[in-house]
Design a protein around this motif. Structure first.
Motif, PDB file in Angstrom:
ATOM      1  N   CYS A 199    -104.709 -23.547 -32.889  1.00 38.87           N
ATOM      2  CA  CYS A 199    -105.932 -23.924 -33.700  1.00 38.87           C
ATOM      3  C   CYS A 199    -105.599 -22.947 -34.913  1.00 38.87           C
ATOM      4  O   CYS A 199    -106.017 -23.613 -35.991  1.00 38.87           O
ATOM      5  N   LEU A 200    -105.596 -21.859 -34.948  1.00 33.27           N
ATOM      6  CA  LEU A 200    -105.314 -21.002 -35.982  1.00 33.27           C
ATOM      7  C   LEU A 200    -104.278 -21.270 -36.841  1.00 33.27           C
ATOM      8  O   LEU A 200    -104.270 -21.152 -37.977  1.00 33.27           O
ATOM      9  N   LEU A 201    -103.096 -21.640 -36.177  1.00 32.54           N
ATOM     10  CA  LEU A 201    -101.771 -21.910 -36.887  1.00 32.54           C
ATOM     11  C   LEU A 201    -101.899 -23.056 -37.707  1.00 32.54           C
ATOM     12  O   LEU A 201    -101.472 -23.250 -38.670  1.00 32.54           O
ATOM     13  N   GLY A 202    -102.563 -24.086 -37.194  1.00 32.43           N
ATOM     14  CA  GLY A 202    -103.067 -25.444 -37.739  1.00 32.43           C
ATOM     15  C   GLY A 202    -103.865 -25.011 -38.949  1.00 32.43           C
ATOM     16  O   GLY A 202    -103.499 -25.683 -40.147  1.00 32.43           O
ATOM     17  N   ALA A 203    -104.649 -24.294 -39.116  1.00 30.16           N
ATOM     18  CA  ALA A 203    -105.757 -23.838 -40.221  1.00 30.16           C
ATOM     19  C   ALA A 203    -104.723 -23.100 -41.108  1.00 30.16           C
ATOM     20  O   ALA A 203    -104.888 -23.439 -42.237  1.00 30.16           O
ATOM     21  N   THR A 204    -103.837 -22.278 -40.632  1.00 31.82           N
ATOM     22  CA  THR A 204    -102.972 -21.514 -41.586  1.00 31.82           C
ATOM     23  C   THR A 204    -102.130 -22.464 -42.581  1.00 31.82           C
ATOM     24  O   THR A 204    -101.793 -22.238 -43.593  1.00 31.82           O
ATOM     25  N   ILE A 205    -101.584 -23.440 -41.691  1.00 31.43           N
ATOM     26  CA  ILE A 205    -100.547 -24.518 -42.360  1.00 31.43           C
ATOM     27  C   ILE A 205    -101.542 -25.294 -43.461  1.00 31.43           C
ATOM     28  O   ILE A 205    -100.971 -25.636 -44.550  1.00 31.43           O
ATOM     29  N   ARG A 206    -102.695 -25.637 -43.113  1.00 30.22           N
ATOM     30  CA  ARG A 206    -103.504 -26.334 -44.195  1.00 30.22           C
ATOM     31  C   ARG A 206    -103.806 -25.944 -45.184  1.00 30.22           C
ATOM     32  O   ARG A 206    -103.753 -26.134 -46.385  1.00 30.22           O
ATOM     33  N   SER A 207    -103.791 -24.326 -45.048  1.00 26.06           N
ATOM     34  CA  SER A 207    -103.984 -23.665 -46.360  1.00 26.06           C
ATOM     35  C   SER A 207    -102.754 -23.274 -47.105  1.00 26.06           C
ATOM     36  O   SER A 207    -102.932 -22.783 -48.415  1.00 26.06           O
ATOM     37  N   ALA A 208    -101.623 -22.984 -46.324  1.00 27.83           N
ATOM     38  CA  ALA A 208    -100.466 -22.626 -47.181  1.00 27.83           C
ATOM     39  C   ALA A 208     -99.629 -23.893 -47.632  1.00 27.83           C
ATOM     40  O   ALA A 208     -98.542 -23.558 -48.470  1.00 27.83           O
ATOM     41  N   ARG A 209     -99.847 -25.061 -47.089  1.00 30.04           N
ATOM     42  CA  ARG A 209     -98.701 -26.029 -47.322  1.00 30.04           C
ATOM     43  C   ARG A 209     -98.807 -26.194 -48.979  1.00 30.04           C
ATOM     44  O   ARG A 209     -99.892 -26.196 -49.940  1.00 30.04           O
ATOM     45  N   PRO A 210     -97.616 -26.737 -49.441  1.00 30.85           N
ATOM     46  CA  PRO A 210     -97.609 -27.035 -50.810  1.00 30.85           C
ATOM     47  C   PRO A 210     -98.692 -28.166 -51.405  1.00 30.85           C
ATOM     48  O   PRO A 210     -98.798 -29.088 -50.649  1.00 30.85           O
TER      49      PRO A 210
END
Length: 433
Positions: A199-210
């Protein structure tokens, strides 16, 4: 060319990655000590076997897409090909999830028959932990994507620190509650920790994606090409997982002794520290290597790998020295019943050092298209392991299996590193002309 993509390794980030690997090892090691002292030998053996089996299954479930992400995601960002980046992300999520479900069904349907045929007692813990397979596989993929997106330190904080820390807290909670702490509840706690991390990795990807990537329409036209490229990476990862994990399963088949299987699992777990460091540095350095190779800056790529090698060599010397000097004391932390595993620990640690030093070589060779060579060498190593472990394990028990693991590992990774170094140096020479 994407100028925002960093290709300069930072000493601070390298130090943080080392610290996270060390904390991961310490937390998981303490968790295993806690379980070894609170579970029966039979339950601890079942726990170790379940972990080894699901490690192999999770490697298979990713279809190699998490390894190819280190290359493809980095290249799509470098080329600013946003539709293809989004397509790769969506296709990978769906493929990994669906194949994990298929594997779960296969295990549920086939494991009982297989264990009955081998006359091995069936334990529900295997099925319980296998139920978390889709979560574990997606977590491994998300980790690599977050790393390429530039969130290496935070992603590895979640994976290397939060995952084992939350697992340990759950074990303590169960151990101090009316619930019974056994291999089944321990595996449920571990699966729950994986779920939190995903869950936390998913949130990280959403915030860091181009920012430009997600409005783009997903382009999945090359989905079969992605699978074709990822399958050799899958096979090599699976073969590597078999090299590390198969010893526990072979001992389980050859010897009914719970103490022997449990002690070998402890030796492999202790040796995994240097392997964790090698894996963490690969996640940090390999996306940079891919971009340098794309830009044909071969001399800088060679210097980058040289820097990684020096870092791992220094850490390996420290690690092996600690194992030699304090190995008996380390094993005694698990209880007096594990003290006789010191020779096995030394042999496993030696093999793990070679694995960590040269673990970048197979990825480099596969990124350069030499899949058959990598798979041939790794396949030879696995066959060597199975044959030697079956022979030496039946004669010398866990020490024989440890020698088989170390010998196979050294053969595979020294061979791969020699070929990779020659290839990159030849590119440097050609580019200098």
């Amino acid at each position: 060319m994407n100028q925002d993509f960093s290709i300069q390794p930072q000493n601070y980030d390298s130090a943080v990655l080392f610290g996270l690997s060390l904390s991961n090892f310490g937390l998981m090691y303490f968790a295993h000590i806690y379980l070894a002292t609170h579970l029966t030998l039979d339950a601890f053996e079942d726990y170790s076997v379940a972990i080894s089996l699901v490690n192999i299954l999770s490697t298979l479930a990713t279809l190699g897409l998490e390894k190819s992400a280190l290359r493809l995601v980095a290249l799509y960002i470098e080329r600013e090909n946003w539709p293809r980046l989004r397509g790769y992300w969506l296709f990978s999520l769906r493929a990994i999830f669906l194949f994990s479900i298929v594997l779960m069904g296969f295990v549920s349907a086939g494991l009982t028959t297989w264990l009955t045929w081998l006359a091995i007692d069936f334990h529900i813990g295997l099925i319980i932990y296998t139920g978390f397979l889709p979560i574990i596989a997606l977590c491994l993929f998300a980790l690599e994507v977050a790393t390429v997106y530039g969130r290496q330190v935070w992603a590895l904080f979640l994976y290397r620190f939060l995952l084992p820390a939350s697992y340990l807290l759950m074990l303590f909670a169960v151990g101090n509650s009316p619930l019974t702490l056994n291999d089944n509840t321990a595996l449920i706690c571990l699966g729950s920790a994986w779920s939190l991390t995903l869950c936390l990795l998913g949130a990280t990807i959403r915030s860091a994606r181009p920012v430009a990537a997600w409005p783009a329409k997903a382009d999945t036209a090359r989905r079969f090409g992605w699978l074709k490229r990822s399958l050799p990476l899958l096979l090599s990862s699976l073969l590597m997982t078999v090299l590390v994990s198969a010893g526990t399963l072979i001992l389980k088949i050859l010897h009914p002794s719970e103490a022997m299987v449990g002690t070998y699992a402890v030796a492999i777990q202790t040796s995994s520290l240097i392997g964790l460091i090698g894996t963490s540095t690969n996640r940090y350095y390999l996306p940079m290597l891919v971009v340098l190779m794309e830009r044909q800056r071969y001399a800088e790529a060679l210097a980058l790998l040289g820097k990684r090698m020096r870092l791992i060599a220094c850490l390996s010397v420290i690690f092996f020295g600690i194992v030699v000097l304090y190995g008996p004391s380390i094993l005694h932390l698990f209880g007096a019943k594990f003290d006789f595993g010191y020779p096995t620990l030394l042999v496993c640690a030696a093999g793990a050092v070679f694995h960590s030093l040269f673990s970048d070589a197979p990825y480099y060779l596969q990124f350069m298209g030499m899949n058959r060579l990598v798979l041939s060498l790794m396949g030879t190593g696995v066959i060597m392991l199975i044959v030697l472990a079956s022979w030496l394990g039946s004669r010398y028990g866990m020490l024989g299996v440890a020698v088989s693991y170390a010998g196979s590992t050294v053969l595979v990774f020294v061979g791969l590193k020699v070929v990779a170094s020659r290839h990159l140096r030849s590119l440097v020479s050609l580019n200098a002309r």
